[in-house]
Design an enzyme around this catalytic site. Structure first.
Site, PDB file in Angstrom:
ATOM      1  N   ASP A 175    -102.603 -37.069 -14.418  1.00 39.44           N
ATOM      2  CA  ASP A 175    -102.116 -35.737 -14.046  1.00 39.44           C
ATOM      3  C   ASP A 175    -101.069 -35.256 -15.046  1.00 39.44           C
ATOM      4  O   ASP A 175     -99.982 -34.827 -14.666  1.00 39.44           O
ATOM      5  CB  ASP A 175    -101.548 -35.762 -12.623  1.00 39.44           C
ATOM      6  CG  ASP A 175    -101.483 -34.366 -12.001  1.00 39.44           C
ATOM      7  OD1 ASP A 175    -102.201 -33.464 -12.481  1.00 39.44           O
ATOM      8  OD2 ASP A 175    -100.716 -34.175 -11.042  1.00 39.44           O
ATOM      9  N   LYS A 211     -87.498 -37.325  -2.813  1.00 43.79           N
ATOM     10  CA  LYS A 211     -88.770 -36.714  -2.402  1.00 43.79           C
ATOM     11  C   LYS A 211     -89.068 -37.141  -0.969  1.00 43.79           C
ATOM     12  O   LYS A 211     -89.160 -38.326  -0.672  1.00 43.79           O
ATOM     13  CB  LYS A 211     -89.896 -37.144  -3.335  1.00 43.79           C
ATOM     14  CG  LYS A 211     -91.231 -36.449  -3.063  1.00 43.79           C
ATOM     15  CD  LYS A 211     -92.372 -37.059  -3.876  1.00 43.79           C
ATOM     16  CE  LYS A 211     -92.249 -36.758  -5.336  1.00 43.79           C
ATOM     17  NZ  LYS A 211     -93.468 -37.228  -6.090  1.00 43.79           N
TER      18      LYS A 211
END
Length: 415
Positions: free
Chosen positions: A226, A129
């Site tokens: 989340d 990432k």
């Protein structure tokens, strides 16, 4: 929940990333350090006191709980530090064809890392990432990932292998999850995304629930904040692992019921009490789990503007159907027809309703959710066992010699 649209505007679900977080305050590039080696880190990056992460992670958890025994939390991150040159080479100069996905943080690339080059080891596939310099998430989410995921180890949490923090470059290196996200398998159509069978959906739900239960059972509880289908990643055997801890927070201190924080997350999954007040409970995660459980039951997204207005919000539309056994078939994913035990599906619907309760205290704990799902899975297994015994040759022969065989019924009619 309509009042959270502005607070969560632009949050995008995807396979290798997460929702946007707050713009980091007071974190300038001058605070970043340059690394040029591949040694393990110390805890210097942490903004959280190491005393909050103890090796004895469980408080109030039974030693019989497999999801607890299988995981642990380190006092400080134990990660490999990569140079930017290493990761650029691993991802083939970040060419477009290596992109796995993209979110608010930036793009995620597929890469190949030599674990032990000196011994000629085979390169390991990883997911990298890379922070977009224009991202509003920046250092804050990057550091949250290191602080939480860099210290946590559990079979149902994605493993963070290392990071790069060099000049203006921030990157994170994860284990590669070959099957991508649950979201893709539930909602995308095409040859590579065949409908997930009922048994596999239960397996994924149980694994994801165990991951959340582990976070909630740690000595200093961790609220994931989340939970959604795009953050559940699947390995080559469809074992689920929670990813993206950029929004994770520690639970309330002793005596407190909640923490108060800026509302962040993804519209449609965030618990109503959190959206309306900013009060975040451990059981706010349970609500998000209930939304994903509902998506898995019916094969529909939590929010879909292309649906009729009364069906736009899946939770609002589905709740009346979940409580009615006769109407439940209208809700169940048509691709599951004939695969599930009717009583098991109704038990799953009842569990969904409990998770979606308006008051946090009315929701079950994730430990209770795991136990309920395991009972549903066992119900299906027992049904299969009965069918196998019924269809076995020995049972067929037994039925032929039974007083209730066709021959005996013929004789009965003759009498």
């Amino acid at each position: 929940m309509g009042n959270c649209a502005s607070a969560m505007d632009g949050l995008i679900p995807w396979g290798w990333g997460g929702a946007k977080a707050a713009n980091p305050a007071g974190m300038s590039a001058s605070k970043r350090t340059t690394s040029s080696s591949t040694t393990a880190t110390t805890g210097k990056l942490s903004t959280v006191s190491t005393s909050t992460f103890m090796a004895s992670t469980v408080s109030g958890g039974s030693t019989d709980d497999g999801y607890v025994e299988d995981g642990h939390i380190l006092e400080s991150p134990n990660l490999r530090i990569f140079t930017f040159a290493e990761l650029r080479s691993a991802c083939k100069n970040f060419k477009p064809e290596t992109v796995l996905g993209e979110g608010g943080f930036g793009k995620v690339y597929k890469g190949w890392i030599d674990v032990n080059p000196a011994k000629g080891s085979t390169a390991m596939v990883v997911a990298v990432k890379k922070l977009n310099p224009e991202s509003v998430q920046g250092m804050e989410q990057w550091q949250s990932e290191v602080n939480f995921l860099g210290r946590i180890s559990h079979p149902n949490l994605v493993r963070l292998l290392g990071y790069c923090m060099e000049d203006n470059e921030l990157l994170l290196v994860y284990e590669f999850m070959a099957k991508g996200s649950l979201e893709n398998h539930l909602f995308r159509r095409g040859a590579i995304y065949e409908p997930l069978p009922w048994s596999l959906r239960l397996k994924i739900l149980i694994g994801a629930a165990r991951g959340l239960a582990f976070l909630h059972s740690s000595e200093k509880q961790i609220i994931y904040r989340d939970f959604k289908a795009s953050n559940i990643l699947l390995d080559s055997h469809f074992n689920p692992k929670l990813s993206d801890f950029g929004l994770a927070k520690h639970g309330p201190d002793d005596g407190e019921s909640h923490v108060t924080t800026r509302v962040m997350g993804t519209y449609g999954y965030a618990a109503p009490e959190y959206v309306s007040t900013g009060h975040l409970y451990v059981k706010s995660d349970v609500y998000g789990f209930g939304v994903v459980l509902l998506e898995i039951l019916c094969g529909l997204r939590a929010l879909d503007p292309s649906r009729p207005s009364e069906k736009l919000n899946l939770v609002n539309w589905a709740k009346p159907l979940l409580s009615d056994r006769r109407r439940l078939t209208q809700l169940m994913d048509s691709r599951l027809e004939g695969q599930y035990h009717a009583r098991g599906a109704f038990r799953a619907a009842q569990l969904t309703l409990k998770c979606l309760a308006g008051e946090p205290k009315s929701r079950p704990s994730m430990k209770e959710v795991v136990e309920a799902l395991e009972q549903i899975e066992a119900m299906k297994s027992k049904s299969k066992s009965r069918e196998a015994r019924r269809d076995s040759p020995s049972m067929a022969r037994g039925r032929g010699n039974s007083p209730r065989s066709d021959g005996s019924r013929t004789n009965s009619r003759g009498r």
